[in-house]
Design a protein around this motif. Structure first.
Motif, PDB file in Angstrom:
ATOM      1  N   SER A  14       0.853  -1.192   0.000  1.00 15.54           N
ATOM      2  CA  SER A  14       0.000   0.000   0.000  1.00 15.54           C
ATOM      3  C   SER A  14       0.883   1.234   0.000  1.00 15.54           C
ATOM      4  N   PHE A  17      -3.615   5.341   1.921  1.00 12.66           N
ATOM      5  CA  PHE A  17      -4.938   4.780   2.206  1.00 12.66           C
ATOM      6  C   PHE A  17      -5.694   5.675   3.180  1.00 12.66           C
ATOM      7  N   SER A  29     -11.098   0.436   2.976  1.00 12.46           N
ATOM      8  CA  SER A  29     -10.379   1.689   2.747  1.00 12.46           C
ATOM      9  C   SER A  29     -10.399   2.042   1.272  1.00 12.46           C
ATOM     10  N   GLY A 139      -6.085  -5.591   8.106  1.00 11.05           N
ATOM     11  CA  GLY A 139      -6.013  -4.931   6.797  1.00 11.05           C
ATOM     12  C   GLY A 139      -7.361  -4.341   6.464  1.00 11.05           C
ATOM     13  N   LEU A 140      -7.354  -3.396   5.527  1.00  5.66           N
ATOM     14  CA  LEU A 140      -8.602  -2.751   5.119  1.00  5.66           C
ATOM     15  C   LEU A 140      -8.867  -2.927   3.629  1.00  5.66           C
ATOM     16  N   GLY A 141      -7.810  -2.699   2.838  1.00  3.28           N
ATOM     17  CA  GLY A 141      -8.001  -2.684   1.393  1.00  3.28           C
ATOM     18  C   GLY A 141      -7.220  -3.730   0.634  1.00  3.28           C
ATOM     19  N   ASP A 142      -6.447  -4.538   1.351  1.00  3.16           N
ATOM     20  CA  ASP A 142      -5.563  -5.491   0.656  1.00  3.16           C
ATOM     21  C   ASP A 142      -6.340  -6.569  -0.102  1.00  3.16           C
ATOM     22  N   ARG A 154      -7.919   2.487  -5.510  1.00 12.33           N
ATOM     23  CA  ARG A 154      -9.229   2.012  -5.044  1.00 12.33           C
ATOM     24  C   ARG A 154     -10.064   3.234  -4.652  1.00 12.33           C
ATOM     25  N   THR A 183      -0.210  -4.119  11.733  1.00  9.03           N
ATOM     26  CA  THR A 183      -1.295  -3.317  11.165  1.00  9.03           C
ATOM     27  C   THR A 183      -2.278  -2.895  12.255  1.00  9.03           C
ATOM     28  N   LEU A 187      -4.122   0.692  12.979  1.00 11.20           N
ATOM     29  CA  LEU A 187      -5.572   0.798  12.725  1.00 11.20           C
ATOM     30  C   LEU A 187      -6.349   0.967  14.029  1.00 11.20           C
ATOM     31  N   MET A 247       3.247   0.889   3.574  1.00 11.68           N
ATOM     32  CA  MET A 247       2.113   0.989   4.513  1.00 11.68           C
ATOM     33  C   MET A 247       1.539  -0.412   4.703  1.00 11.68           C
ATOM     34  N   LEU A 248       1.499  -1.022   5.816  1.00 15.00           N
ATOM     35  CA  LEU A 248       2.058  -0.502   7.049  1.00 15.00           C
ATOM     36  C   LEU A 248       3.205  -1.390   7.530  1.00 15.00           C
TER      37      LEU A 248
HETATM   38  C1  LIG Z   1      -4.457  -0.704   6.068  1.00 12.65           C
HETATM   39  C2  LIG Z   1      -3.470  -1.242   5.041  1.00 12.65           C
HETATM   40  C3  LIG Z   1      -2.449  -0.166   4.712  1.00 12.65           C
HETATM   41  C4  LIG Z   1      -2.738  -2.422   5.700  1.00 12.65           C
HETATM   42  O1  LIG Z   1      -1.910  -3.101   4.824  1.00 12.65           O
HETATM   43  C5  LIG Z   1      -4.190  -1.719   3.777  1.00 12.65           C
HETATM   44  O2  LIG Z   1      -5.086  -2.747   4.082  1.00 12.65           O
HETATM   45  C6  LIG Z   1      -4.940  -0.619   3.024  1.00 12.65           C
HETATM   46  O3  LIG Z   1      -4.326   0.020   2.174  1.00 12.65           O
HETATM   47  O4  LIG Z   1      -6.119  -0.389   3.329  1.00 12.65           O
END
Ligand SMILES: CC(C)(CO)[C@@H](O)C(=O)[O-]
Ligand SMILES: Nc1ncnc2c1ncn2[C@@H]1O[C@H](COP(=O)(O)OP(=O)(O)OP(=O)(O)O)[C@@H](O)[C@H]1O
Length: 285
Positions: A14, A17, A29, A139-142, A154, A183, A187, A247-248
């Motif tokens: 990442s 984000f 995210s 994680g949020l967006g992985d 995204r 992470t 978060l 990140m992260l």
């Molecule tokens: C929070 C994060 C940076 C963790 O790898 C990722 O999941 C993201 O980009 O949302």
């Protein structure tokens, strides 16, 4: 010996984000990152009991044990009502911004899907993996990122959100990692997340150069750059090498032919390429 299946999922670095406001419905995210050609291979074996063993492959080919037990994978398998022995193997360091929690979930679920004939499509697998990531703050967006390849933007949270994927990142990506930055520790920290949120800009890159510019601006404003990271970034700047913070994780990712040479002065360098593809399933009876 039960039957086994094996599947691979790339990693995801990442660059920037922002957590989506959960009040708006979909959790996750928005942001940008690169799907990379190294990630996690999972071997799933039929068993009467659930177990997860995470292994790390070193540069010399030797394999060491990372940890056993993985709450996100155990939760996802329990949701599906399946028991299995899961072994994940990766070349990349854990907790270091490669999205390995998501990659290990997706590769393990893909392998389980084929082994147990669960009949899930990729969206079905991603849905369970995403839910588990959110639940464990790992994680949020992985997961969304790893449903395909490229360097990506995204624009909406969740696995069904719009994702712009570009594929013209042809040079290698070199990464150095100083150590984990779990992470969950970021978060779950409202102050850190507030700073991160204000560092976010709603823009999408059209070129690799723009990708690194947006990443770097975000990193500079995120409040996350440590002294060690700063010294690597300075060296990259002096050599005109596009670079930013993973990140992260406490690490730096840098772009182009000369990046490896510069990063090598700071420790072990992981050499990666953008992956054109996301996670996949492969049967191995
Ligand atoms: C929070 C994060 C940076 C963790 O790898 C990722 O999941 C993201 O980009 O949302
Ligand atoms: N290779 C792996 N195999 C199995 N489970 C994993 C693996 N990597 C991470 N996990 C699970 O995800 C949890 C959270 O990991 P964490 O998010 O800190 O690592 P990460 O995903 O590598 O980091 P990042 O998201 O910053 O790249 C771990 O405690 C573990 O349960």
């Amino acid at each position: 010996m039960g039957r086994t299946a094996v599947a691979f999922c790339p990693g995801h670095i990442s660059g920037w984000f922002k957590r989506a406001d959960p009040k708006n419905g979909v959790k996750g995210s928005v942001g940008g990152g690169i799907v990379v050609n190294k990630g996690v291979t999972s071997e799933v074996r039929e068993s009467d009991a659930m177990s997860v063993q995470a292994l790390k492959k070193e540069a010399d080919g030797s394999i060491s044990s990372l940890f056993s037990g993985s709450p996100p994978i155990e939760y996802a398998f329990e949701k599906l009502g399946i028991l299995a022995e899961v072994i994940t193997t990766t070349r990349l360091p854990a907790g270091s911004g490669f999205g390995l929690s998501a990659a290990s979930l997706l590769s393990s679920l893909s392998a389980a899907n084929s082994l147990f004939d669960l009949g899930l499509d990729n969206a079905g697998i991603a849905k369970i993996a995403h839910e588990s990531e959110i639940k464990f703050n790992s994680g949020l967006g992985d997961v969304a990122a790893l449903t395909g390849g490229g360097y990506i933007c995204r624009q909406k949270p969740g696995i069904m959100g719009d994702i712009i994927r570009n594929y013209d990142m042809n040079d290698s990506i070199s990464v150095i990692s100083f150590g984990p930055l779990p992470t969950e520790s970021i978060l779950g920290n409202p102050k850190a997340m507030e700073k991160i949120s204000s560092a976010f800009r709603e823009v999408c890159p059209k070129t690799p150069a723009e990708f690194f510019e947006i990443s770097r601006e975000f990193a500079e404003n995120s409040g996350l750059i440590s002294e060690r990271i700063r010294s690597v970034l300075l060296k990259c700047d002096q050599n005109n090498i596009p670079a930013s913070m993973t990140m992260l994780g406490e690490g730096v990712f840098a772009y182009g032919k000369n990046a490896e040479r510069i990063l090598a002065g700071f420790g072990e360098v992981y050499n990666l390429n953008m992956s054109k593809y996301g996670f996949e399933t492969r049967r191995n009876d």
